[in-house]
Scaffold this motif. Structure first.
Motif, PDB file in Angstrom:
ATOM      1  N   ARG A 205       3.032  -5.109 -14.988  1.00 59.71           N
ATOM      2  CA  ARG A 205       2.406  -4.769 -13.712  1.00 59.71           C
ATOM      3  C   ARG A 205       1.124  -3.984 -13.968  1.00 59.71           C
ATOM      4  NH1 ARG A 205       2.192  -6.100  -8.209  1.00 59.71           N
ATOM      5  NH2 ARG A 205       1.552  -4.274  -7.010  1.00 59.71           N
ATOM      6  N   LEU A 206       0.049  -4.431 -13.342  1.00 62.48           N
ATOM      7  CA  LEU A 206      -1.235  -3.762 -13.450  1.00 62.48           C
ATOM      8  C   LEU A 206      -1.826  -3.624 -12.057  1.00 62.48           C
ATOM      9  CD1 LEU A 206      -3.635  -2.718 -15.267  1.00 62.48           C
ATOM     10  CD2 LEU A 206      -4.530  -5.047 -15.139  1.00 62.48           C
ATOM     11  N   GLU A 207      -2.361  -2.447 -11.750  1.00 58.76           N
ATOM     12  CA  GLU A 207      -3.022  -2.206 -10.470  1.00 58.76           C
ATOM     13  C   GLU A 207      -4.382  -1.574 -10.726  1.00 58.76           C
ATOM     14  OE1 GLU A 207      -0.510   0.305  -8.139  1.00 58.76           O
ATOM     15  OE2 GLU A 207       1.210  -1.067  -8.215  1.00 58.76           O
ATOM     16  N   VAL A 208      -5.392  -2.073 -10.055  1.00 57.10           N
ATOM     17  CA  VAL A 208      -6.741  -1.512 -10.154  1.00 57.10           C
ATOM     18  C   VAL A 208      -7.191  -1.165  -8.739  1.00 57.10           C
ATOM     19  CG1 VAL A 208      -9.126  -1.888 -10.881  1.00 57.10           C
ATOM     20  CG2 VAL A 208      -7.246  -2.873 -12.211  1.00 57.10           C
ATOM     21  N   TRP A 209      -7.499   0.113  -8.524  1.00 55.69           N
ATOM     22  CA  TRP A 209      -7.892   0.632  -7.212  1.00 55.69           C
ATOM     23  C   TRP A 209      -9.289   1.225  -7.298  1.00 55.69           C
ATOM     24  CZ3 TRP A 209      -4.307   0.963  -2.982  1.00 55.69           C
ATOM     25  CH2 TRP A 209      -3.003   0.536  -3.301  1.00 55.69           C
ATOM     26  N   GLN A 210     -10.029   1.120  -6.212  1.00 57.66           N
ATOM     27  CA  GLN A 210     -11.326   1.767  -6.058  1.00 57.66           C
ATOM     28  C   GLN A 210     -11.107   2.904  -5.066  1.00 57.66           C
ATOM     29  OE1 GLN A 210     -15.896   0.462  -4.882  1.00 57.66           O
ATOM     30  NE2 GLN A 210     -14.210  -0.750  -4.104  1.00 57.66           N
ATOM     31  N   GLY A 211     -10.864   4.109  -5.596  1.00 58.67           N
ATOM     32  CA  GLY A 211     -10.418   5.183  -4.725  1.00 58.67           C
ATOM     33  C   GLY A 211      -9.054   4.818  -4.160  1.00 58.67           C
ATOM     34  N   ASP A 212      -8.923   4.784  -2.825  1.00 60.13           N
ATOM     35  CA  ASP A 212      -7.662   4.415  -2.181  1.00 60.13           C
ATOM     36  C   ASP A 212      -7.621   2.941  -1.777  1.00 60.13           C
ATOM     37  OD1 ASP A 212      -6.649   7.026  -2.348  1.00 60.13           O
ATOM     38  OD2 ASP A 212      -7.653   7.616  -0.486  1.00 60.13           O
ATOM     39  N   GLU A 213      -8.629   2.178  -2.171  1.00 59.97           N
ATOM     40  CA  GLU A 213      -8.701   0.761  -1.812  1.00 59.97           C
ATOM     41  C   GLU A 213      -8.286  -0.105  -2.992  1.00 59.97           C
ATOM     42  OE1 GLU A 213     -11.969  -2.474  -0.054  1.00 59.97           O
ATOM     43  OE2 GLU A 213     -12.639  -0.577  -0.928  1.00 59.97           O
ATOM     44  N   MET A 214      -7.283  -0.946  -2.772  1.00 63.46           N
ATOM     45  CA  MET A 214      -6.829  -1.826  -3.842  1.00 63.46           C
ATOM     46  C   MET A 214      -7.863  -2.914  -4.110  1.00 63.46           C
ATOM     47  SD  MET A 214      -5.311  -5.057  -4.463  1.00 63.46           S
ATOM     48  CE  MET A 214      -4.341  -5.587  -3.059  1.00 63.46           C
ATOM     49  N   PHE A 242     -12.495   4.203 -10.591  1.00 59.89           N
ATOM     50  CA  PHE A 242     -11.374   3.279 -10.492  1.00 59.89           C
ATOM     51  C   PHE A 242     -10.098   4.000 -10.920  1.00 59.89           C
ATOM     52  CE2 PHE A 242     -14.882   0.283 -11.629  1.00 59.89           C
ATOM     53  CZ  PHE A 242     -14.903  -0.414 -10.437  1.00 59.89           C
ATOM     54  N   ARG A 243      -9.031   3.735 -10.204  1.00 57.42           N
ATOM     55  CA  ARG A 243      -7.710   4.217 -10.619  1.00 57.42           C
ATOM     56  C   ARG A 243      -6.941   3.008 -11.145  1.00 57.42           C
ATOM     57  NH1 ARG A 243      -3.057   4.779  -7.480  1.00 57.42           N
ATOM     58  NH2 ARG A 243      -4.306   4.560  -5.574  1.00 57.42           N
ATOM     59  N   VAL A 244      -6.554   3.066 -12.406  1.00 59.07           N
ATOM     60  CA  VAL A 244      -5.880   1.945 -13.048  1.00 59.07           C
ATOM     61  C   VAL A 244      -4.474   2.393 -13.449  1.00 59.07           C
ATOM     62  CG1 VAL A 244      -5.973   0.234 -14.901  1.00 59.07           C
ATOM     63  CG2 VAL A 244      -8.100   1.138 -13.933  1.00 59.07           C
ATOM     64  N   ARG A 245      -3.494   1.616 -13.041  1.00 54.39           N
ATOM     65  CA  ARG A 245      -2.101   1.930 -13.362  1.00 54.39           C
ATOM     66  C   ARG A 245      -1.465   0.734 -14.063  1.00 54.39           C
ATOM     67  NH1 ARG A 245       3.268   1.594 -11.640  1.00 54.39           N
ATOM     68  NH2 ARG A 245       4.437   3.555 -11.791  1.00 54.39           N
ATOM     69  N   MET A 246      -0.841   1.002 -15.196  1.00 50.68           N
ATOM     70  CA  MET A 246      -0.218  -0.034 -16.010  1.00 50.68           C
ATOM     71  C   MET A 246       1.239   0.324 -16.243  1.00 50.68           C
ATOM     72  SD  MET A 246      -0.527  -0.416 -20.068  1.00 50.68           S
ATOM     73  CE  MET A 246       0.940   0.604 -20.207  1.00 50.68           C
ATOM     74  N   GLN A 247       2.119  -0.672 -16.124  1.00 47.65           N
ATOM     75  CA  GLN A 247       3.524  -0.488 -16.490  1.00 47.65           C
ATOM     76  C   GLN A 247       3.939  -1.657 -17.356  1.00 47.65           C
ATOM     77  OE1 GLN A 247       6.219   0.381 -13.293  1.00 47.65           O
ATOM     78  NE2 GLN A 247       8.032  -0.265 -14.442  1.00 47.65           N
ATOM     79  N   ASP A 248       4.623  -1.365 -18.489  1.00 49.25           N
ATOM     80  CA  ASP A 248       5.013  -2.462 -19.374  1.00 49.25           C
ATOM     81  C   ASP A 248       6.527  -2.625 -19.429  1.00 49.25           C
ATOM     82  OD1 ASP A 248       6.046  -0.646 -21.275  1.00 49.25           O
ATOM     83  OD2 ASP A 248       4.312  -0.796 -22.606  1.00 49.25           O
ATOM     84  N   THR A 249       6.966  -3.616 -20.198  1.00 48.25           N
ATOM     85  CA  THR A 249       8.375  -3.988 -20.230  1.00 48.25           C
ATOM     86  C   THR A 249       9.250  -2.970 -20.927  1.00 48.25           C
ATOM     87  OG1 THR A 249       7.877  -5.325 -22.194  1.00 48.25           O
ATOM     88  CG2 THR A 249       7.966  -6.464 -20.072  1.00 48.25           C
ATOM     89  N   GLU A 250       8.651  -2.013 -21.625  1.00 47.85           N
ATOM     90  CA  GLU A 250       9.415  -0.948 -22.263  1.00 47.85           C
ATOM     91  C   GLU A 250       9.474   0.304 -21.391  1.00 47.85           C
ATOM     92  OE1 GLU A 250      11.140  -1.131 -25.301  1.00 47.85           O
ATOM     93  OE2 GLU A 250      10.729  -3.250 -24.846  1.00 47.85           O
ATOM     94  N   GLY A 251       8.980   0.211 -20.169  1.00 44.13           N
ATOM     95  CA  GLY A 251       9.028   1.343 -19.265  1.00 44.13           C
ATOM     96  C   GLY A 251       7.885   2.324 -19.414  1.00 44.13           C
TER      97      GLY A 251
END
Length: 264
Positions: A205-214, A242-251
């Motif tokens: 799972r990867l999320e890239v946000w510009q401030g509070d806007e996805m 940019f706010r970038v959030r990454m989650q991988d299969t190992e938690g």
């Protein structure tokens, strides 16, 4: 301390090499099997006028095949897209969503291609219609290609992120590139020292946000290349980063804010 991403910067400074080429989708039995499992009863129409998928006819490196998804100016907003590589062990490479600031879409990424294969982008329109673009790519061995590193070396700096900006694009939007350090082990690679199989370990799972806007999200699998790179155009909303959030299969979860350069 020198950044672990530093060796990537020179290689990634230029735009990805995906270029439009005369390599249209080819007929084959694999898609006839996959289509109902991915789309159910929907029959996608060609995406002419809505979306183009650009890819090399023959890939230089099957483990890092550049793919570019492009919409023409004025095309409708594509909010959901599924990227499929027919002949890969796990054909659904990514499921993506896009915010309005990404419209019209212009995004590049790199994928693994395991054997000669159609690569498809299936976009869902606001009316619920499926539209499909794609290309046939000659590449082999991408999912089992040796990893750049294994063991502790591969995990050092996992989740480190970098932002590169390219200023204003020709359409007046801004252009940026997000780089993430991750081995993206496919489960089909061997440790080059021990010759043991390396367990699958990848960004799911990867999320890239510009401030509070996805801007965009990605639910991915083993087909996204090692040390993923995403280059994209976007409408600047004035947020400082940019706010970038990454989650991988190992938690492992990594979230980082990458400051933008001031608009000029």
């Amino acid at each position: 301390m020198r950044s672990l991403l530093a060796p990537l910067l020179l290689a990634l400074a230029a735009p990805l090499a995906a270029q439009e080429a005369p390599n249209p989708l080819q007929d084959g039995d694999t898609w006839a099997y996959l289509a109902p499992r991915i789309l159910g009863d929907m029959a996608p129409r060609p995406a002419e006028g809505l979306l183009t998928l650009e890819a090399p006819m023959r890939a230089e490196d099957a483990a890092t095949v550049p793919i570019r998804l492009v919409q023409p100016e004025g095309a409708p907003w594509v909010q959901n897209l599924t990227l499929v590589i027919d002949e890969n062990p796990s054909p659904v490479a990514a499921e993506m969503t896009f915010g309005e600031a990404m419209s019209p879409l212009d995004l590049e990424l790199r994928v693994r291609v395991n054997q000669y294969s159609n690569v498809r982008a299936i976009a869902m329109t606001e009316t619920g219609e499926a539209r499909m673009a794609g290309a046939f790519v000659k590449a082999s061995g991408g999912c089992s290609a040796p990893a750049g590193a294994s063991g502790p070396e591969a995990l050092a700096g996992l989740g480190e992120m970098r932002l590169r900006e390219f200023g204003a694009a020709p359409d007046g939007r801004r252009e940026a590139q997000v780089m993430i350090r991750h081995p993206q082990f496919s489960g089909l690679q061997r440790d080059q020292v021990t010759q043991l199989w390396i367990p699958a370990h990848f960004i799911e799972r990867l999320e890239v946000w510009q401030g509070d806007e996805m801007l965009f999200t990605l639910t991915g699998g083993i087909s996204i290349s090692e040390n993923p790179v995403f280059r994209f155009r976007y409408a600047d909303n004035g947020a400082p980063g940019f706010r970038v959030r990454m989650q991988d299969t190992e938690g492992n979860v990594v979230e980082q804010t990458l400051p933008k350069e001031p608009a000029t």
